[in-house]
Design a protein around this motif. Sequence first.
Motif, PDB file in Angstrom:
ATOM      1  N   GLY A  80       0.739  -1.249   0.000  1.00 14.65           N
ATOM      2  CA  GLY A  80       0.000   0.000   0.000  1.00 14.65           C
ATOM      3  C   GLY A  80       0.768   1.299   0.000  1.00 14.65           C
ATOM      4  N   ARG A  81       2.097   1.246  -0.097  1.00 17.73           N
ATOM      5  CA  ARG A  81       2.870   2.494  -0.169  1.00 17.73           C
ATOM      6  C   ARG A  81       4.280   2.177  -0.638  1.00 17.73           C
ATOM      7  NH1 ARG A  81       3.987   4.753   5.909  1.00 17.73           N
ATOM      8  NH2 ARG A  81       2.311   3.475   6.767  1.00 17.73           N
ATOM      9  N   PRO A  82       5.034   3.183  -1.076  1.00 12.40           N
ATOM     10  CA  PRO A  82       6.408   2.940  -1.513  1.00 12.40           C
ATOM     11  C   PRO A  82       7.283   2.509  -0.339  1.00 12.40           C
ATOM     12  CG  PRO A  82       5.614   5.084  -2.264  1.00 12.40           C
ATOM     13  CD  PRO A  82       4.626   4.590  -1.268  1.00 12.40           C
ATOM     14  N   PHE A  83       8.455   1.985  -0.641  1.00  7.00           N
ATOM     15  CA  PHE A  83       9.434   1.695   0.391  1.00  7.00           C
ATOM     16  C   PHE A  83       9.895   2.999   1.029  1.00  7.00           C
ATOM     17  CE2 PHE A  83       9.606  -2.245  -1.897  1.00  7.00           C
ATOM     18  CZ  PHE A  83      10.019  -3.207  -0.967  1.00  7.00           C
ATOM     19  N   ALA A  84      10.062   2.979   2.342  1.00 11.21           N
ATOM     20  CA  ALA A  84      10.587   4.161   3.024  1.00 11.21           C
ATOM     21  C   ALA A  84      12.005   4.461   2.552  1.00 11.21           C
ATOM     22  CB  ALA A  84      10.574   3.943   4.535  1.00 11.21           C
ATOM     23  N   ASN A  85      12.778   3.414   2.348  1.00  9.91           N
ATOM     24  CA  ASN A  85      14.134   3.520   1.817  1.00  9.91           C
ATOM     25  C   ASN A  85      14.325   2.406   0.805  1.00  9.91           C
ATOM     26  OD1 ASN A  85      15.256   5.630   3.710  1.00  9.91           O
ATOM     27  ND2 ASN A  85      14.642   4.063   5.194  1.00  9.91           N
ATOM     28  N   PRO A  86      14.797   2.710  -0.384  1.00  9.56           N
ATOM     29  CA  PRO A  86      15.012   1.648  -1.377  1.00  9.56           C
ATOM     30  C   PRO A  86      15.985   0.604  -0.836  1.00  9.56           C
ATOM     31  CG  PRO A  86      15.198   3.829  -2.372  1.00  9.56           C
ATOM     32  CD  PRO A  86      15.159   4.037  -0.891  1.00  9.56           C
ATOM     33  N   PRO A  87      15.558  -0.659  -0.729  1.00  9.60           N
ATOM     34  CA  PRO A  87      16.432  -1.681  -0.162  1.00  9.60           C
ATOM     35  C   PRO A  87      17.539  -2.094  -1.130  1.00  9.60           C
ATOM     36  CG  PRO A  87      14.412  -2.679  -0.927  1.00  9.60           C
ATOM     37  CD  PRO A  87      14.258  -1.195  -1.125  1.00  9.60           C
ATOM     38  N   THR A  88      18.621  -2.585  -0.570  1.00  9.30           N
ATOM     39  CA  THR A  88      19.726  -3.136  -1.337  1.00  9.30           C
ATOM     40  C   THR A  88      19.773  -4.634  -1.098  1.00  9.30           C
ATOM     41  OG1 THR A  88      21.016  -1.100  -1.202  1.00  9.30           O
ATOM     42  CG2 THR A  88      22.241  -3.126  -1.639  1.00  9.30           C
ATOM     43  N   VAL A  89      20.021  -5.398  -2.142  1.00 12.65           N
ATOM     44  CA  VAL A  89      20.082  -6.853  -2.044  1.00 12.65           C
ATOM     45  C   VAL A  89      21.537  -7.292  -2.160  1.00 12.65           C
ATOM     46  CG1 VAL A  89      19.276  -9.042  -2.991  1.00 12.65           C
ATOM     47  CG2 VAL A  89      17.796  -7.016  -3.087  1.00 12.65           C
ATOM     48  N   ALA A  90      21.978  -8.143  -1.231  1.00  9.85           N
ATOM     49  CA  ALA A  90      23.341  -8.656  -1.234  1.00  9.85           C
ATOM     50  C   ALA A  90      23.315 -10.158  -1.508  1.00  9.85           C
ATOM     51  CB  ALA A  90      24.026  -8.380   0.096  1.00  9.85           C
ATOM     52  N   VAL A  91      24.108 -10.592  -2.466  1.00  5.89           N
ATOM     53  CA  VAL A  91      24.147 -11.991  -2.896  1.00  5.89           C
ATOM     54  C   VAL A  91      25.498 -12.584  -2.486  1.00  5.89           C
ATOM     55  CG1 VAL A  91      23.887 -13.560  -4.839  1.00  5.89           C
ATOM     56  CG2 VAL A  91      22.658 -11.377  -4.834  1.00  5.89           C
ATOM     57  N   TYR A  92      25.460 -13.732  -1.821  1.00  3.33           N
ATOM     58  CA  TYR A  92      26.673 -14.328  -1.265  1.00  3.33           C
ATOM     59  C   TYR A  92      27.020 -15.650  -1.942  1.00  3.33           C
ATOM     60  CZ  TYR A  92      26.765 -10.894   2.450  1.00  3.33           C
ATOM     61  OH  TYR A  92      26.849  -9.708   3.139  1.00  3.33           O
ATOM     62  N   VAL A  93      28.328 -15.928  -1.969  1.00  2.00           N
ATOM     63  CA  VAL A  93      28.823 -17.212  -2.447  1.00  2.00           C
ATOM     64  C   VAL A  93      29.384 -18.037  -1.297  1.00  2.00           C
ATOM     65  CG1 VAL A  93      31.191 -16.455  -2.971  1.00  2.00           C
ATOM     66  CG2 VAL A  93      30.147 -18.298  -4.317  1.00  2.00           C
ATOM     67  N   SER A  94      29.708 -17.377  -0.169  1.00  2.00           N
ATOM     68  CA  SER A  94      30.256 -18.046   1.013  1.00  2.00           C
ATOM     69  C   SER A  94      29.179 -18.155   2.088  1.00  2.00           C
ATOM     70  CB  SER A  94      31.453 -17.263   1.567  1.00  2.00           C
ATOM     71  OG  SER A  94      31.766 -17.675   2.884  1.00  2.00           O
ATOM     72  N   VAL A 112      17.690 -13.199   4.803  1.00  2.00           N
ATOM     73  CA  VAL A 112      17.358 -12.377   5.967  1.00  2.00           C
ATOM     74  C   VAL A 112      17.313 -10.916   5.537  1.00  2.00           C
ATOM     75  CG1 VAL A 112      19.779 -12.131   6.659  1.00  2.00           C
ATOM     76  CG2 VAL A 112      17.987 -11.847   8.369  1.00  2.00           C
ATOM     77  N   ALA A 113      16.412 -10.164   6.155  1.00  2.00           N
ATOM     78  CA  ALA A 113      16.334  -8.721   5.910  1.00  2.00           C
ATOM     79  C   ALA A 113      16.783  -8.009   7.176  1.00  2.00           C
ATOM     80  CB  ALA A 113      14.909  -8.312   5.547  1.00  2.00           C
ATOM     81  N   ARG A 114      17.733  -7.109   7.042  1.00  2.00           N
ATOM     82  CA  ARG A 114      18.178  -6.334   8.202  1.00  2.00           C
ATOM     83  C   ARG A 114      18.819  -5.029   7.734  1.00  2.00           C
ATOM     84  NH1 ARG A 114      23.209  -5.322   9.261  1.00  2.00           N
ATOM     85  NH2 ARG A 114      24.930  -6.542   8.419  1.00  2.00           N
ATOM     86  N   SER A 115      18.581  -3.975   8.486  1.00  2.00           N
ATOM     87  CA  SER A 115      19.253  -2.685   8.301  1.00  2.00           C
ATOM     88  C   SER A 115      19.205  -2.185   6.861  1.00  2.00           C
ATOM     89  CB  SER A 115      20.711  -2.795   8.768  1.00  2.00           C
ATOM     90  OG  SER A 115      20.785  -3.227  10.108  1.00  2.00           O
ATOM     91  N   GLY A 116      18.066  -2.372   6.202  1.00  2.00           N
ATOM     92  CA  GLY A 116      17.917  -1.879   4.846  1.00  2.00           C
ATOM     93  C   GLY A 116      18.488  -2.782   3.775  1.00  2.00           C
ATOM     94  N   TYR A 117      18.971  -3.966   4.170  1.00  2.00           N
ATOM     95  CA  TYR A 117      19.517  -4.929   3.219  1.00  2.00           C
ATOM     96  C   TYR A 117      18.673  -6.197   3.215  1.00  2.00           C
ATOM     97  CZ  TYR A 117      23.940  -2.440   2.486  1.00  2.00           C
ATOM     98  OH  TYR A 117      24.893  -1.522   2.120  1.00  2.00           O
TER      99      TYR A 117
END
Length: 287
Positions: A80-94, A112-117
């Motif tokens: 129902g509304r935009p993101f407050a802050n555009p999230p960043t996605v982190a992709v891991y190999v380890s 997991v989602a934490r601290s905007g990531y």
Amino acid sequence: MGVRLRTAMLAAALLVAGFALRAPFDQLRRYLIARCNDPVRLPRLAEESRVRFQPGARDCAARVAEMLPAALARIEQEQGRPFANPPTVAVYVSYEDYARAGGLGDASVAAVARSGYVLLSPTLCGDESERLAGVLAHELSHSHIFGWRRSWFAARPPSWFTEGLAVMVSGGGGAEGVDEAMAVRAMARGWAITIEDTGLWRDFGAIGFAAEPPPEIFGGDRFAGRQRLAYREAQMFVAWLRRIDPQGFARLLNRVENNESFKDSFVKIYGAGSSRRWSEFLAGVSR
């Protein structure tokens, strides 16, 4: 009181205090480890700056970049509304680096989602790649709701609500392999989740059961099976709440994202507590 008795009582008190404080200290320790392994240090994907990746995970990061715009738009529409802050996605190999950065210290958790990531485990680029789109949207739902909740002091909404919402808006992400028919059979046998009015910061992903399902029904992976059953039941209840009062549900979600009390908001909107509405939902399921 003798010296030995006083010493024994002091030792017992310290032991009890140690157990009481261990969970917060463990959580703080994992948080500090996560801060030291912040995804901000990872390189950005050239074609999508909102995606970061470990060297070796570039191909998976490119897949995530293709999925991301549609996933973001879906969550904004559903919630129902935009993101407050555009999230960043982190992709891991380890797996080890992912577990440290995620703040849970557990490499078996797929994301997991934490601290905007939103942090994605290597399993979503490998053995469980078919889950990638759903789990990505699931975690973006969490990022959306907690991105608006800027207060650390506000009571956390219950996990059944946040996880049920995330499964619902992602089209089943996080509850793969457990469909609604399976959940109905489980609830009919007494394996229904418990409904609380508040969540716990120290155990934010856990959802309890009124009667614990036997391990053998989940096959080889009891943890995943139990979690996905809980998430599916939560999704069905959240979907039911939205279905019986779409406008009220939208107001509830808005209030939760504005740090208002989940319990008070729920009663005001639905005319009764969440446990009462859960009983009504279970009665309907049994019919």
